[in-house]
Design an enzyme around this catalytic site. Structure first.
Site, PDB file in Angstrom:
ATOM      1  N   HIS A   1     -22.375  54.971   3.631  1.00 26.62           N
ATOM      2  CA  HIS A   1     -21.823  54.657   2.309  1.00 26.62           C
ATOM      3  C   HIS A   1     -22.857  54.788   1.183  1.00 26.62           C
ATOM      4  O   HIS A   1     -22.704  55.617   0.305  1.00 26.62           O
ATOM      5  CB  HIS A   1     -21.252  53.234   2.386  1.00 26.62           C
ATOM      6  CG  HIS A   1     -20.559  52.765   1.141  1.00 26.62           C
ATOM      7  ND1 HIS A   1     -19.757  51.651   1.127  1.00 26.62           N
ATOM      8  CD2 HIS A   1     -20.560  53.221  -0.130  1.00 26.62           C
ATOM      9  CE1 HIS A   1     -19.275  51.460  -0.099  1.00 26.62           C
ATOM     10  NE2 HIS A   1     -19.756  52.409  -0.878  1.00 26.62           N
TER      11      HIS A   1
ATOM     12  N   GLU B   1     -14.878  47.639  -5.507  1.00 22.70           N
ATOM     13  CA  GLU B   1     -16.040  47.027  -4.855  1.00 22.70           C
ATOM     14  C   GLU B   1     -16.766  45.995  -5.726  1.00 22.70           C
ATOM     15  O   GLU B   1     -17.945  45.737  -5.522  1.00 22.70           O
ATOM     16  CB  GLU B   1     -17.021  48.117  -4.420  1.00 22.70           C
ATOM     17  CG  GLU B   1     -16.434  49.041  -3.375  1.00 22.70           C
ATOM     18  CD  GLU B   1     -17.513  49.875  -2.715  1.00 22.70           C
ATOM     19  OE1 GLU B   1     -17.864  49.547  -1.565  1.00 22.70           O
ATOM     20  OE2 GLU B   1     -18.000  50.825  -3.348  1.00 22.70           O
TER      21      GLU B   1
HETATM   22 ZN    ZN Z   1     -19.419  52.402  -2.893  1.00 22.44          ZN
END
Ligand code: ZN
Length: 258
Positions: free
Chosen positions: A187, A97
């Protein structure tokens, strides 16, 4: 050197992001400390990350290799460009990410530091219609609102919820807009600031605000008296210069004598 090799080598050199002048040692050390503080204060666990914009080259940023934040040392800090390419990975694994960071630094020249976490108390606010709002002065920076990033709008149904490419990073940055915090449905969240110390402060108080707001909604049966916009602006202005006081305490707790 054979004729064909020269343009080939030149093309390879241009394809790789160039390493900037070395970052300030104190910035790297603070980034290591930030990783440890965020773990000690319950914002990150084995997952989550914090980055800082490079002090010599605003088109680069610093972020650890893929690892648990509490284990990060200065040797684990890598340099990235704003596409999310590592300058000096040398085979080390990267966070999937990292595009959260590259896209936000690209979209927000004012941002100097970013925290992405799965801050547990924040999760209900990303998954319901209840807005995260400043319940006390310490989280006055939430006064500007905390927009929710809906990954289905950008990636459709069936993503693994991770912001794992530049396109999802850009969609998240667009959701964040000019805010200090964006919630990521199902998330976690992303928190930004113009310094490493301030972003750590905001990440910690975002978690605390969410916990307190959840409790207030329960005992108040949905009726909560939040800070007004004017109170939020005034309190945020008072708090920002004082973050060093909290940082020193958090650092002592997280690092001990290190
Ligand atoms: Zn994450």
């Amino acid at each position: 050197m054979p004729k064909l090799v020269v343009p080939l080598v030149a093309a390879m050199l241009f394809a790789l992001p160039a390493r900037a002048e070395p970052a300030d040692r104190a910035l790297i050390e603070d980034l290591v400390v930030a990783n440890h503080i965020l773990y000690a204060e319950g914002v990150v666990d084995g997952f989550g990350h914090v980055s800082a914009r490079h002090d010599k080259d605003p088109s680069h940023f610093l972020l650890a290799r893929s690892m648990a934040p509490a284990l990060v040392t200065a040797e684990d800090i890598l340099e990235f460009d704003l596409v999310g390419n590592a300058v000096d990975a040398n085979g080390r694994a990267l966070y999937f990410e990292r595009f959260i960071h590259s896209a936000i630094y690209k979209a927000r020249p004012d941002v100097k530091a970013i925290v992405h976490s799965h801050s547990p108390s924040v999760i209900p606010f990303g998954a319901t219609a209840v807005a995260l709002r400043p319940i006390y002065h310490m989280s006055a920076f939430l006064g500007g609102g905390a927009p929710v990033f809906e990954i289905r709008d950008a990636g459709g149904d069936g993503t693994d919820m991770l912001v794992r490419n530049p396109q999802l990073g850009e969609a998240l940055a667009a959701s964040l807009g000019g805010a200090a915090v964006a919630l990521m449905r199902g998330h976690g969240d992303v928190v930004v600031a113009d310094s490493l110390k301030l972003v750590v402060f905001r990440a910690i108080y975002t978690e605390l605000n969410a916990k307190l707001e959840g409790e207030a909604l329960l005992i108040g049966q949905g009726r909560v008296n939040f800070l007004t916009d004017k109170e939020a602006v005034a309190a945020a202005a008072t708090n920002s210069p004082l973050v060093g006081r909290a940082w020193d305490l958090w650092k002592l707790k997280a690092m001990g004598g290190r």
